[in-house]
Design a protein around this motif. Structure first.
Motif, PDB file in Angstrom:
ATOM      1  N   ALA A 110     -27.928  35.767  94.941  1.00 24.13           N
ATOM      2  CA  ALA A 110     -26.577  35.818  95.507  1.00 24.13           C
ATOM      3  C   ALA A 110     -26.304  37.161  96.175  1.00 24.13           C
ATOM      4  CB  ALA A 110     -25.543  35.547  94.416  1.00 24.13           C
ATOM      5  N   ASP A 111     -26.963  38.199  95.698  1.00 20.63           N
ATOM      6  CA  ASP A 111     -26.809  39.537  96.274  1.00 20.63           C
ATOM      7  C   ASP A 111     -27.681  39.725  97.519  1.00 20.63           C
ATOM      8  OD1 ASP A 111     -25.673  42.239  96.053  1.00 20.63           O
ATOM      9  OD2 ASP A 111     -27.726  42.857  95.601  1.00 20.63           O
ATOM     10  N   GLY A 112     -28.533  38.743  97.817  1.00 18.83           N
ATOM     11  CA  GLY A 112     -29.402  38.841  98.984  1.00 18.83           C
ATOM     12  C   GLY A 112     -30.632  39.698  98.768  1.00 18.83           C
ATOM     13  N   ALA A 113     -30.998  39.924  97.522  1.00 17.64           N
ATOM     14  CA  ALA A 113     -32.148  40.771  97.215  1.00 17.64           C
ATOM     15  C   ALA A 113     -33.457  40.107  97.642  1.00 17.64           C
ATOM     16  CB  ALA A 113     -32.202  41.069  95.715  1.00 17.64           C
ATOM     17  N   ALA A 114     -34.433  40.944  97.960  1.00 20.30           N
ATOM     18  CA  ALA A 114     -35.757  40.454  98.343  1.00 20.30           C
ATOM     19  C   ALA A 114     -36.530  39.952  97.125  1.00 20.30           C
ATOM     20  CB  ALA A 114     -36.554  41.554  99.034  1.00 20.30           C
ATOM     21  N   ARG A 115     -36.306  40.602  95.972  1.00 22.62           N
ATOM     22  CA  ARG A 115     -37.036  40.197  94.765  1.00 22.62           C
ATOM     23  C   ARG A 115     -36.436  40.876  93.542  1.00 22.62           C
ATOM     24  NH1 ARG A 115     -40.634  43.712  97.376  1.00 22.62           N
ATOM     25  NH2 ARG A 115     -40.892  45.673  96.262  1.00 22.62           N
ATOM     26  N   LEU A 116     -36.861  40.382  92.403  1.00 17.38           N
ATOM     27  CA  LEU A 116     -36.639  41.015  91.110  1.00 17.38           C
ATOM     28  C   LEU A 116     -37.968  41.577  90.643  1.00 17.38           C
ATOM     29  CD1 LEU A 116     -34.552  38.447  89.036  1.00 17.38           C
ATOM     30  CD2 LEU A 116     -33.959  40.838  89.360  1.00 17.38           C
ATOM     31  N   GLU A 117     -37.935  42.693  89.929  1.00 14.73           N
ATOM     32  CA  GLU A 117     -39.144  43.270  89.354  1.00 14.73           C
ATOM     33  C   GLU A 117     -38.887  43.589  87.885  1.00 14.73           C
ATOM     34  OE1 GLU A 117     -40.133  46.830  91.504  1.00 14.73           O
ATOM     35  OE2 GLU A 117     -40.692  45.725  93.310  1.00 14.73           O
ATOM     36  N   LEU A 118     -39.951  43.593  87.112  1.00 14.64           N
ATOM     37  CA  LEU A 118     -39.885  44.066  85.740  1.00 14.64           C
ATOM     38  C   LEU A 118     -41.265  44.513  85.327  1.00 14.64           C
ATOM     39  CD1 LEU A 118     -41.329  41.932  83.586  1.00 14.64           C
ATOM     40  CD2 LEU A 118     -39.215  40.685  83.896  1.00 14.64           C
ATOM     41  N   GLU A 119     -41.330  45.226  84.236  1.00 12.24           N
ATOM     42  CA  GLU A 119     -42.613  45.532  83.625  1.00 12.24           C
ATOM     43  C   GLU A 119     -42.456  45.430  82.121  1.00 12.24           C
ATOM     44  OE1 GLU A 119     -43.804  49.942  83.246  1.00 12.24           O
ATOM     45  OE2 GLU A 119     -42.571  49.885  85.060  1.00 12.24           O
ATOM     46  N   THR A 120     -43.537  45.140  81.467  1.00  9.10           N
ATOM     47  CA  THR A 120     -43.542  45.070  80.011  1.00  9.10           C
ATOM     48  C   THR A 120     -44.858  45.655  79.525  1.00  9.10           C
ATOM     49  OG1 THR A 120     -43.106  43.647  78.105  1.00  9.10           O
ATOM     50  CG2 THR A 120     -44.532  42.733  79.810  1.00  9.10           C
ATOM     51  N   ASN A 121     -44.911  45.966  78.263  1.00  8.09           N
ATOM     52  CA  ASN A 121     -46.133  46.530  77.693  1.00  8.09           C
ATOM     53  C   ASN A 121     -47.276  45.522  77.751  1.00  8.09           C
ATOM     54  OD1 ASN A 121     -44.921  48.975  77.079  1.00  8.09           O
ATOM     55  ND2 ASN A 121     -44.346  48.335  75.022  1.00  8.09           N
ATOM     56  N   HIS A 122     -48.476  46.027  77.919  1.00 12.02           N
ATOM     57  CA  HIS A 122     -49.655  45.163  78.032  1.00 12.02           C
ATOM     58  C   HIS A 122     -49.902  44.341  76.777  1.00 12.02           C
ATOM     59  CE1 HIS A 122     -52.193  47.723  75.465  1.00 12.02           C
ATOM     60  NE2 HIS A 122     -51.496  48.710  75.980  1.00 12.02           N
ATOM     61  N   ASP A 123     -49.378  44.784  75.633  1.00 12.18           N
ATOM     62  CA  ASP A 123     -49.607  44.056  74.387  1.00 12.18           C
ATOM     63  C   ASP A 123     -48.414  43.197  73.966  1.00 12.18           C
ATOM     64  OD1 ASP A 123     -47.925  46.161  73.757  1.00 12.18           O
ATOM     65  OD2 ASP A 123     -49.020  46.771  71.952  1.00 12.18           O
ATOM     66  N   ASN A 124     -47.409  43.055  74.819  1.00 11.00           N
ATOM     67  CA  ASN A 124     -46.236  42.249  74.484  1.00 11.00           C
ATOM     68  C   ASN A 124     -46.461  40.811  74.959  1.00 11.00           C
ATOM     69  OD1 ASN A 124     -43.735  41.152  73.988  1.00 11.00           O
ATOM     70  ND2 ASN A 124     -42.598  42.904  74.783  1.00 11.00           N
ATOM     71  N   ALA A 125     -47.283  40.103  74.217  1.00 17.27           N
ATOM     72  CA  ALA A 125     -47.681  38.734  74.596  1.00 17.27           C
ATOM     73  C   ALA A 125     -46.494  37.778  74.615  1.00 17.27           C
ATOM     74  CB  ALA A 125     -48.757  38.225  73.641  1.00 17.27           C
ATOM     75  N   GLN A 126     -45.553  37.951  73.704  1.00 21.39           N
ATOM     76  CA  GLN A 126     -44.392  37.056  73.652  1.00 21.39           C
ATOM     77  C   GLN A 126     -43.557  37.198  74.929  1.00 21.39           C
ATOM     78  OE1 GLN A 126     -42.049  37.521  70.112  1.00 21.39           O
ATOM     79  NE2 GLN A 126     -40.711  35.828  70.611  1.00 21.39           N
ATOM     80  N   ALA A 127     -43.305  38.420  75.368  1.00 20.15           N
ATOM     81  CA  ALA A 127     -42.544  38.628  76.610  1.00 20.15           C
ATOM     82  C   ALA A 127     -43.332  38.102  77.809  1.00 20.15           C
ATOM     83  CB  ALA A 127     -42.214  40.104  76.791  1.00 20.15           C
ATOM     84  N   GLN A 128     -44.626  38.350  77.831  1.00 17.83           N
ATOM     85  CA  GLN A 128     -45.448  37.871  78.942  1.00 17.83           C
ATOM     86  C   GLN A 128     -45.407  36.351  79.040  1.00 17.83           C
ATOM     87  OE1 GLN A 128     -49.382  39.697  78.839  1.00 17.83           O
ATOM     88  NE2 GLN A 128     -48.453  41.596  78.107  1.00 17.83           N
ATOM     89  N   ALA A 129     -45.446  35.674  77.908  1.00 19.45           N
ATOM     90  CA  ALA A 129     -45.373  34.207  77.911  1.00 19.45           C
ATOM     91  C   ALA A 129     -44.021  33.743  78.462  1.00 19.45           C
ATOM     92  CB  ALA A 129     -45.597  33.659  76.506  1.00 19.45           C
ATOM     93  N   LEU A 130     -42.957  34.438  78.090  1.00 20.36           N
ATOM     94  CA  LEU A 130     -41.629  34.111  78.609  1.00 20.36           C
ATOM     95  C   LEU A 130     -41.603  34.265  80.126  1.00 20.36           C
ATOM     96  CD1 LEU A 130     -38.536  33.567  78.288  1.00 20.36           C
ATOM     97  CD2 LEU A 130     -38.298  36.058  77.999  1.00 20.36           C
ATOM     98  N   TYR A 131     -42.077  35.393  80.634  1.00 16.13           N
ATOM     99  CA  TYR A 131     -42.039  35.654  82.075  1.00 16.13           C
ATOM    100  C   TYR A 131     -42.947  34.688  82.836  1.00 16.13           C
ATOM    101  CZ  TYR A 131     -39.971  39.945  80.242  1.00 16.13           C
ATOM    102  OH  TYR A 131     -39.201  40.839  79.558  1.00 16.13           O
TER     103      TYR A 131
END
Length: 159
Positions: A110-131
């Protein structure tokens, strides 16, 4: 189960500050409600971030996502950085995190952004599965760097 997401305002500080403190504690920071309240209060007051707040079964404060604006010079467009995502223990595994991700994407679109970005720790498997499950793509072939800058009272490794 009813789940709603709304943008928090400065009027929500009393609700958001303790959530933000628990989020910081989850990431190994010591509990310090005064620091958390000051930091998140300034973000809400200045409007220099977008904080989306989840309500579950009519109760506010099930979780939040916080986005910070930046820009892509190459794309000549705004980019939002999903910096913080937190769901209270009682609300986990109930779709709150996914709803917050979807709301963040809707906000950025809605804001007209080109993209969203995020980073998470390499060992955060639960967050990676969510993303991964939410359709986020990994930046294959890139290497992220950071340069720690010393802050008053913190060694450079923690800045």
């Amino acid at each position: 189960m009813s789940l709603a997401i709304r943008r928090a305002s400065a009027a929500d500080l009393d609700l958001v500050a303790p959530l933000f403190d628990r989020y910081r504690h989850f990431y190994t920071q010591r509990n310090d409600e005064a620091v958390s309240r000051a930091f998140i209060g300034e973000r809400l007051q200045r409007g220099d971030s977008a904080l989306l707040l989840a309500s579950l079964d009519g109760a506010d404060g099930a979780g939040f996502v916080q986005l910070y604006p930046t820009f892509s010079s190459v794309r000549a467009a705004r980019v939002w950085v999903l910096n913080d995502l937190y769901v209270e223990a009682h609300a986990r595994r109930r779709g709150v995190a996914r709803a917050l991700l979807d709301a963040a994407a809707g906000f950025a679109r809605a804001d007209g952004a080109a993209r969203l970005e995020l980073e998470t720790n390499h060992d955060n498997a639960q967050a990676q599965a969510l993303y991964d499950g939410a359709g986020w793509l990994r930046f294959d072939g890139t290497q992220r760097y950071h340069l720690p800058l010393a802050q008053a009272g913190l060694p450079p490794a923690q800045a």
